[in-house]
Design a protein around this motif. Structure first.
Motif, PDB file in Angstrom:
ATOM      1  N   PRO A 104     -10.909 -33.495  28.618  1.00 18.59           N
ATOM      2  CA  PRO A 104     -11.851 -34.457  28.033  1.00 18.59           C
ATOM      3  C   PRO A 104     -13.083 -33.766  27.462  1.00 18.59           C
ATOM      4  CG  PRO A 104     -12.109 -34.418  30.401  1.00 18.59           C
ATOM      5  CD  PRO A 104     -10.954 -33.500  30.094  1.00 18.59           C
ATOM      6  N   ASP A 121      -5.792 -39.766  29.556  1.00 17.96           N
ATOM      7  CA  ASP A 121      -4.791 -38.919  28.906  1.00 17.96           C
ATOM      8  C   ASP A 121      -3.410 -39.563  28.898  1.00 17.96           C
ATOM      9  OD1 ASP A 121      -4.753 -38.771  31.630  1.00 17.96           O
ATOM     10  OD2 ASP A 121      -4.691 -36.586  31.759  1.00 17.96           O
ATOM     11  N   ILE A 169     -10.889 -36.520  23.156  1.00 17.84           N
ATOM     12  CA  ILE A 169     -10.016 -35.620  23.906  1.00 17.84           C
ATOM     13  C   ILE A 169      -9.895 -34.324  23.120  1.00 17.84           C
ATOM     14  CG2 ILE A 169      -7.705 -35.262  24.847  1.00 17.84           C
ATOM     15  CD1 ILE A 169      -7.447 -38.282  25.106  1.00 17.84           C
TER      16      ILE A 169
END
Length: 269
Positions: A104, A121, A169
């Motif tokens: 992250p 995720d 991300i």
């Protein structure tokens, strides 16, 4: 005795109050502390303010019991793999497996928690991975996925990094680890390879026949030239050359070991 008993009861009561106070204090202190381990970051949820914008780093920290609650994120790079079956430009089905190393964006953890939660995720990567794979594979024919694999991988990496960045991300690596074609295409490739081998063999046979033909022509020309030279020599000097060659051949035969052995075994008259 009565006075002594009352004093003992009073003392025990004070001790119990002190112990209760210490217990409450220890409990309050315990609920007011939380620890962020190495490789983690914390996001604080406040009942009045919501998710606080600050990201808490490693170490032991204070919070207001009941009012605030910490949520821990693992910020280390972790591997994720997922598979997708996509159609190529020439309508062949291809199965691909993609492996990514993701983590992250630490500065965006409050936003990630608000929008996606702790399992961000698992919610995002399989979805955008399948989307990117299908979009990229559709631009190539089935055989190009093998011949242009580095280019295909680069396009997948570029598109996936861009899409993951929209969800805060970070992707450290993207790689296609497996590529498999459908049964029909695999049979077609095998038949094509067999046809290519047969074509190579046919070309070899044609080339060998051509070489043999040229060699036969050279031999024929040599024999023709030899016959012409003998004919010219015979016409020039008559049959003397032929008689000379006959005598030389007779001498060679007479000098051979086989001829001498035959002469020795011949009975004498």
């Amino acid at each position: 005795m009565s006075g002594g008993g009352q004093a003992a009861v009073s003392f025990l009561t004070k001790v119990a109050k002190v112990a209760a106070g210490l217990g409450l204090t220890a409990s309050a202190v315990s609920t007011s502390l939380y620890t962020v381990d190495g490789g983690q970051r914390a996001v604080i949820f406040d009942r009045f303010q919501g998710v606080l914008p600050a990201v808490v780093s490693e170490g032991t920290h204070f919070l207001v019991p009941w009012l605030q609650k910490p949520f821990l994120f693992d910020i280390r790079t972790r591997p994720h793999s997922f598979s997708s079956t996509s159609g190529t430009k020439d309508l062949q089905m291809v199965s691909l497996t993609l492996r990514v190393l993701a983590r992250p964006d630490v500065e965006r953890l409050p936003e990630i928690f608000t929008n996606l939660g702790l399992d961000y995720d698992d919610k995002v990567l399989p979805s955008i991975g399948n989307e990117v794979l299908k979009a990229v594979v559709a631009q190539f024919n089935a055989d190009q996925l093998l011949t242009d694999r580095p280019h295909v991988s680069a396009l997948v990496r570029e598109a996936l990094v861009r899409r993951a960045g929209e969800f805060n991300i970070v992707l450290d690596d993207v790689a296609i680890t497996h590529l498999a074609y459908g049964h029909d295409f695999a049979q077609a490739v095998e038949k094509k390879q067999v046809a290519q081998q047969e074509a190579e063999r046919s070309r070899f046979l044609v080339a060998r026949a051509e070489q043999e033909r040229r060699a036969a022509i050279v031999r024929a020309e040599g024999e023709s030239e030899s016959a012409r030279l003998i004919s010219d020599a015979t016409a020039l000097v008559g049959n003397g050359l032929i008689e000379l060659r006959r005598i030389e051949a007779a001498k060679e035969i007479a000098g051979s070991p086989r001829h001498r052995w035959t002469e020795l075994r011949r009975p004498c008259n």
